[in-house]
Scaffold this motif. Structure first.
Motif, PDB file in Angstrom:
ATOM      1  N   LYS A   1     -21.901  -9.497   4.243  1.00  0.00           N
ATOM      2  CA  LYS A   1     -20.785 -10.104   3.677  1.00  0.00           C
ATOM      3  C   LYS A   1     -20.784  -9.691   2.179  1.00  0.00           C
ATOM      4  O   LYS A   1     -19.673  -9.467   1.479  1.00  0.00           O
ATOM      5  CB  LYS A   1     -20.999 -11.420   3.709  1.00  0.00           C
TER       6      LYS A   1
ATOM      7  N   SER B   1     -13.104  -6.662  -2.331  1.00  0.00           N
ATOM      8  CA  SER B   1     -14.016  -6.526  -1.014  1.00  0.00           C
ATOM      9  C   SER B   1     -14.161  -7.940  -0.505  1.00  0.00           C
ATOM     10  O   SER B   1     -14.213  -8.219   0.821  1.00  0.00           O
ATOM     11  CB  SER B   1     -15.117  -5.918  -1.370  1.00  0.00           C
ATOM     12  N   TYR B   2     -14.116  -8.944  -1.138  1.00  0.00           N
ATOM     13  CA  TYR B   2     -14.474 -10.465  -0.613  1.00  0.00           C
ATOM     14  C   TYR B   2     -13.227 -11.149  -0.515  1.00  0.00           C
ATOM     15  O   TYR B   2     -13.086 -11.855   0.288  1.00  0.00           O
ATOM     16  CB  TYR B   2     -15.430 -10.937  -1.761  1.00  0.00           C
TER      17      TYR B   2
ATOM     18  N   GLY C   1     -23.396 -26.982  -7.487  1.00  0.00           N
ATOM     19  CA  GLY C   1     -22.015 -26.851  -6.971  1.00  0.00           C
ATOM     20  C   GLY C   1     -21.683 -25.803  -6.077  1.00  0.00           C
ATOM     21  O   GLY C   1     -20.598 -25.653  -5.597  1.00  0.00           O
TER      22      GLY C   1
ATOM     23  N   SER D   1     -26.248  -8.712  -8.281  1.00  0.00           N
ATOM     24  CA  SER D   1     -25.816 -10.132  -8.384  1.00  0.00           C
ATOM     25  C   SER D   1     -26.057 -11.044  -7.151  1.00  0.00           C
ATOM     26  O   SER D   1     -26.123 -12.159  -7.456  1.00  0.00           O
ATOM     27  CB  SER D   1     -24.221 -10.053  -8.577  1.00  0.00           C
ATOM     28  N   PHE D   2     -26.087 -10.295  -6.121  1.00  0.00           N
ATOM     29  CA  PHE D   2     -26.455 -10.933  -4.771  1.00  0.00           C
ATOM     30  C   PHE D   2     -27.875 -10.704  -4.252  1.00  0.00           C
ATOM     31  O   PHE D   2     -28.449 -11.455  -3.467  1.00  0.00           O
ATOM     32  CB  PHE D   2     -25.450 -10.550  -3.712  1.00  0.00           C
TER      33      PHE D   2
ATOM     34  N   ASP E   1     -13.423  -9.845  -6.670  1.00  0.00           N
ATOM     35  CA  ASP E   1     -13.494  -8.545  -5.974  1.00  0.00           C
ATOM     36  C   ASP E   1     -12.615  -8.487  -4.813  1.00  0.00           C
ATOM     37  O   ASP E   1     -12.842  -9.414  -3.837  1.00  0.00           O
ATOM     38  CB  ASP E   1     -14.944  -8.112  -5.670  1.00  0.00           C
TER      39      ASP E   1
ATOM     40  N   PRO F   1     -20.546 -16.539   9.090  1.00  0.00           N
ATOM     41  CA  PRO F   1     -19.381 -17.142   8.374  1.00  0.00           C
ATOM     42  C   PRO F   1     -19.745 -17.902   7.356  1.00  0.00           C
ATOM     43  O   PRO F   1     -21.119 -17.815   6.761  1.00  0.00           O
ATOM     44  CB  PRO F   1     -18.867 -18.192   9.329  1.00  0.00           C
ATOM     45  N   ASP F   2     -18.971 -18.125   6.463  1.00  0.00           N
ATOM     46  CA  ASP F   2     -19.113 -18.858   4.930  1.00  0.00           C
ATOM     47  C   ASP F   2     -19.667 -20.390   5.247  1.00  0.00           C
ATOM     48  O   ASP F   2     -20.675 -20.673   4.708  1.00  0.00           O
ATOM     49  CB  ASP F   2     -18.204 -18.883   4.268  1.00  0.00           C
TER      50      ASP F   2
ATOM     51  N   TYR G   1     -22.015 -23.536  -2.652  1.00  0.00           N
ATOM     52  CA  TYR G   1     -22.596 -23.993  -1.234  1.00  0.00           C
ATOM     53  C   TYR G   1     -23.644 -22.875  -0.756  1.00  0.00           C
ATOM     54  O   TYR G   1     -23.763 -21.574  -1.225  1.00  0.00           O
ATOM     55  CB  TYR G   1     -21.535 -23.938  -0.342  1.00  0.00           C
TER      56      TYR G   1
ATOM     57  N   GLU H   1     -17.910 -19.019  -5.659  1.00  0.00           N
ATOM     58  CA  GLU H   1     -19.000 -18.509  -6.593  1.00  0.00           C
ATOM     59  C   GLU H   1     -20.155 -17.585  -6.067  1.00  0.00           C
ATOM     60  O   GLU H   1     -20.506 -16.864  -6.858  1.00  0.00           O
ATOM     61  CB  GLU H   1     -19.478 -19.898  -7.230  1.00  0.00           C
ATOM     62  N   ARG H   2     -20.230 -17.720  -4.776  1.00  0.00           N
ATOM     63  CA  ARG H   2     -21.137 -16.918  -4.146  1.00  0.00           C
ATOM     64  C   ARG H   2     -20.879 -15.423  -4.219  1.00  0.00           C
ATOM     65  O   ARG H   2     -21.921 -14.669  -4.423  1.00  0.00           O
ATOM     66  CB  ARG H   2     -21.570 -17.119  -2.661  1.00  0.00           C
ATOM     67  N   TYR H   3     -19.581 -15.142  -4.543  1.00  0.00           N
ATOM     68  CA  TYR H   3     -18.965 -13.768  -4.396  1.00  0.00           C
ATOM     69  C   TYR H   3     -18.823 -13.241  -5.745  1.00  0.00           C
ATOM     70  O   TYR H   3     -18.273 -12.373  -6.170  1.00  0.00           O
ATOM     71  CB  TYR H   3     -17.997 -13.584  -3.478  1.00  0.00           C
ATOM     72  N   ARG H   4     -19.180 -14.201  -6.746  1.00  0.00           N
ATOM     73  CA  ARG H   4     -19.159 -13.544  -8.447  1.00  0.00           C
ATOM     74  C   ARG H   4     -20.022 -12.429  -8.505  1.00  0.00           C
ATOM     75  O   ARG H   4     -21.455 -12.743  -8.545  1.00  0.00           O
ATOM     76  CB  ARG H   4     -19.145 -14.701  -9.082  1.00  0.00           C
ATOM     77  N   LYS H   5     -19.732 -11.476  -9.122  1.00  0.00           N
ATOM     78  CA  LYS H   5     -20.429 -10.587  -9.751  1.00  0.00           C
ATOM     79  C   LYS H   5     -20.950 -10.943 -11.054  1.00  0.00           C
ATOM     80  O   LYS H   5     -20.083 -11.564 -11.782  1.00  0.00           O
ATOM     81  CB  LYS H   5     -19.687  -8.989  -9.772  1.00  0.00           C
ATOM     82  N   GLN H   6     -22.267 -10.850 -11.152  1.00  0.00           N
ATOM     83  CA  GLN H   6     -22.755 -11.404 -12.590  1.00  0.00           C
ATOM     84  C   GLN H   6     -22.156 -10.705 -13.943  1.00  0.00           C
ATOM     85  O   GLN H   6     -21.847  -9.490 -13.927  1.00  0.00           O
ATOM     86  CB  GLN H   6     -24.215 -11.055 -12.644  1.00  0.00           C
TER      87      GLN H   6
ATOM     88  N   ASP I   1     -16.665 -26.096  -9.899  1.00  0.00           N
ATOM     89  CA  ASP I   1     -17.415 -26.212  -8.847  1.00  0.00           C
ATOM     90  C   ASP I   1     -17.548 -24.915  -8.106  1.00  0.00           C
ATOM     91  O   ASP I   1     -16.292 -24.677  -7.731  1.00  0.00           O
ATOM     92  CB  ASP I   1     -17.288 -27.576  -7.824  1.00  0.00           C
ATOM     93  N   GLY I   2     -18.598 -24.297  -7.847  1.00  0.00           N
ATOM     94  CA  GLY I   2     -18.432 -23.127  -7.177  1.00  0.00           C
ATOM     95  C   GLY I   2     -17.941 -22.973  -5.795  1.00  0.00           C
ATOM     96  O   GLY I   2     -17.715 -22.030  -5.309  1.00  0.00           O
ATOM     97  N   TYR I   3     -18.362 -24.171  -4.928  1.00  0.00           N
ATOM     98  CA  TYR I   3     -18.137 -24.301  -3.593  1.00  0.00           C
ATOM     99  C   TYR I   3     -18.673 -22.750  -2.897  1.00  0.00           C
ATOM    100  O   TYR I   3     -19.715 -22.269  -3.126  1.00  0.00           O
ATOM    101  CB  TYR I   3     -16.459 -24.442  -3.347  1.00  0.00           C
TER     102      TYR I   3
ATOM    103  N   GLN J   1     -28.775 -19.867  -4.949  1.00  0.00           N
ATOM    104  CA  GLN J   1     -27.497 -20.202  -5.782  1.00  0.00           C
ATOM    105  C   GLN J   1     -27.141 -21.733  -5.818  1.00  0.00           C
ATOM    106  O   GLN J   1     -26.223 -22.028  -6.429  1.00  0.00           O
ATOM    107  CB  GLN J   1     -26.272 -19.434  -4.971  1.00  0.00           C
TER     108      GLN J   1
END
Lengths: 288, 301
Positions: free
Chosen positions: A258, B276-277, A52, A270-271, B274, B62-63, A54, B263-268, B258-260, A78
């Motif tokens: 980013k 910053s994001y 889920g 994490s990234f 955050d 961009p994202d 992107y 979720e890419r910017y989630r710190k484990q 759904d992370g869309y 991811q």
């Protein structure tokens, strides 16, 4: 140069890497793994993301994309756990670190490419043009064929020894240029005093791959055959890497920029997870 | 990053009235005229061509990016999300405190953080966009709520494939799912018909939004919206969508929703979003994420 031997590569292989700027390593992935990875390509490009989440880049989809164009996606780890399991490989990270003489490897970026018959050239470039914002410096890329990569079908090609040339300005667009896909490389070669660069087009079986130095010029020609060329790319930086100190943003930060927290130079695991380190450390969440 | 109470900035007074807030809650949308001047629109539109030609002012990508010259069909909709990291002129608008303040005020939040910022460029014959709810894309966030300021950058009318909404549909107890929104192979209103059917509505009232350049419609995250094909042979439809999350928003537990992009910017191991994001753009206390002052101006301050 003093070379320390670290399994699983031989001294000869390491020397060849440093001489040519790239090294072919056969049988990195078995055929079952290759099939599983390839099976994920069409769903991913169609937007079916198993987790889920992107990707970072998604160039081409079947809804808006022009038929016959190169398909590229980055930040896929991811999105899909099948790809994740290969992209976070200990073995690949260890090989990358070994070739560079690092004590560990951190995955900076991943990518998948699908070039159907007729797909245009990918302009030759140096990865360090886009990955030059961290310290200690250095980037090494592992390019794995997921179909038989051959001349005429957009196989990867290298300017042998070009990792010793100066780092050039970033090539602004490598999907869609109007000039020869080798022209920027040739310009860099002339600047380095090389009149006839030795461009090598590789023949690589599915599951085999090639590691290249971040400064090695590489790209691919047009796919003139009726086959789809598929590949997977993993770019590593030293495990100890941090962002260089920057202000409110990282100029030329491409995608990694980013993920920098403001006022913090850490490359957060994490990234940018550490996939292998010689002391046995590995970013904990990778194995969960 | 913790909230730092010593950072205060003054912003233009909010012009939203209690009546407008009531209308927003009643209908799920609110039109606000003259949010941007013609000069500001020119500034914004002038940045689009470089961006879609891979010339990012900051050098940061961009994202999301759909509709790329040479790689996409000529009539493909061009959409780019995460503009603020790529271009500081655009950031000066999409990180505006004023727009975040309006989004927050309409939603009843005491503060608002960046959620999404996207430009939508629909050339002649650009395809339809599926009906959807924006909140569907925030299901990994708690609260899973987003408010959007959708600004017309040229005349948005029926003849250019205007935005379509269903007033009151933000109240519907109906399901949606994350879809690729562009160029559906079926009727782009199919998700709407399904949702309406779930709540026993046979013929939902679809309203086409008509806006002059610089005017905006504020949209509740649960409001159903989509858009038809751009039937014009000559006119491009351009818009800018600036979405806010609640300032107090956190991530849901891992695996929820759904992370869309989020979720890419989630710190484990953390539920924190955050700054910053996803910076805080406006707060009743005056707080605004400090680094923004170094990054770009606030074009609407």
């Amino acid at each position: 140069m003093q070379i320390t031997i670290k399994a699983p590569l031989s001294v000869t292989q390491i020397e060849q890497f440093h001489r040519d700027g790239f090294l072919v390593v056969e049988n990195l992935l078995d055929s079952t793994t290759v099939d599983h990875l390839v099976g994920r390509f069409d769903p991913l490009f169609a937007g079916d993301f198993e987790t889920g989440v992107y990707p970072d880049e998604w160039h081409w989809n079947p809804y808006l994309g022009k038929q016959g164009e190169a398909e590229k996606m980055t930040g896929v780890w991811q999105c899909d756990r099948t790809l994740f399991s290969t992209m976070m490989s200990v073995k690949l990270g260890q090989m990358a670190a070994t070739l560079e003489g690092w004590d560990g490897a951190r995955l900076l970026a991943d990518g998948i490419w699908q070039k159907p018959g007729g797909a245009k050239e990918t302009t030759l470039h140096q990865d360090s043009m886009y990955i030059n914002y961290h310290t200690p410096a250095g980037v090494i890329t592992c390019w794995i064929a997921l179909s038989h990569a051959i001349t005429g079908a957009s196989t990867i090609e290298y300017a042998r020894g070009s990792h010793r040339w100066q780092l050039s300005e970033a090539v602004p667009e490598f999907h869609n240029q109007n000039q020869s896909y080798r022209s920027e490389m040739e310009q860099a070669a002339r600047a380095a005093g090389v009149n006839n660069p030795d461009v090598v087009q590789l023949d690589i079986a599915p599951g085999s791959g090639v590691f290249h130095h971040g400064n090695t010029w590489h790209g691919s020609g047009k796919n003139t055959l009726n086959v789809v060329r598929r590949s997977m790319v993993l770019a590593y930086v030293p495990a100890a890497a941090q962002f260089k100190p920057f202000g409110s943003y990282i100029p030329g930060g491409y995608i990694a920029g980013k993920y920098r927290r403001h006022g913090d130079n850490t490359m957060d695991e994490s990234f940018f997870p550490i996939v292998w380190r010689e002391d046995g450390y590995r970013t904990p969440f990778l194995d969960n | 990053m913790s909230l730092s109470p010593q950072v205060h900035q003054q912003h233009s007074p909010l012009q939203i009235t209690p009546t407008q807030i009531e209308l927003f809650h009643q209908h799920g949308y609110l039109i606000v005229d003259n949010l941007l001047t013609p000069e500001q629109i020119d500034q914004i539109v002038g940045r689009f061509e470089p961006l879609f030609n891979t010339q990012f002012e900051t050098g940061i990508y961009p994202d999301e990016w759909y509709g790329r010259p040479g790689l996409s069909q000529p009539d493909a909709t061009q959409q780019m999300t995460g503009l603020w990291r790529c271009d500081r002129t655009l950031a000066s608008f999409t990180l505006s405190a004023k727009i975040a303040q309006i989004n927050a005020t309409l939603m009843g939040w005491g503060s608002a953080r960046y959620g999404l910022d996207a430009c939508w460029i629909k050339p002649p014959n650009a395809p339809e966009v599926y009906f959807h709810r924006k909140n569907t894309y925030t299901s990994c966030i708690a609260p899973p709520a987003i408010a959007t300021c959708w600004i017309a950058l040229n005349d948005v009318a029926l003849k250019t494939g205007s935005l379509e909404i269903v007033p009151g549909s933000h109240f519907w107890d109906s399901a949606d799912k994350v879809r690729f929104l562009h160029a559906p192979s079926e009727d782009y209103r199919t998700p709407l018909w399904q949702a309406a059917s779930q709540v026993g509505i046979q013929s939902p009232q679809i309203v086409s939004i008509v806006l002059p350049p610089g005017s905006a419609v504020f949209l509740h995250g649960n409001l159903w919206r989509g858009s038809g094909k751009n039937p014009s042979q000559t006119k491009i439809r351009r818009s800018l969508a600036i979405s806010s999350l609640a300032g107090h928003a956190k991530f849901q537990l891992p695996g929820v929703g759904d992370g869309y992009i989020f979720e890419r910017y989630r710190k484990q191991g953390s539920l924190e979003i955050d700054e910053s994001y996803y910076p805080i753009l406006w707060s009743q206390t005056g707080y605004r994420t400090p680094f923004l002052a170094d990054y770009c101006q606030d074009a609407l301050a």
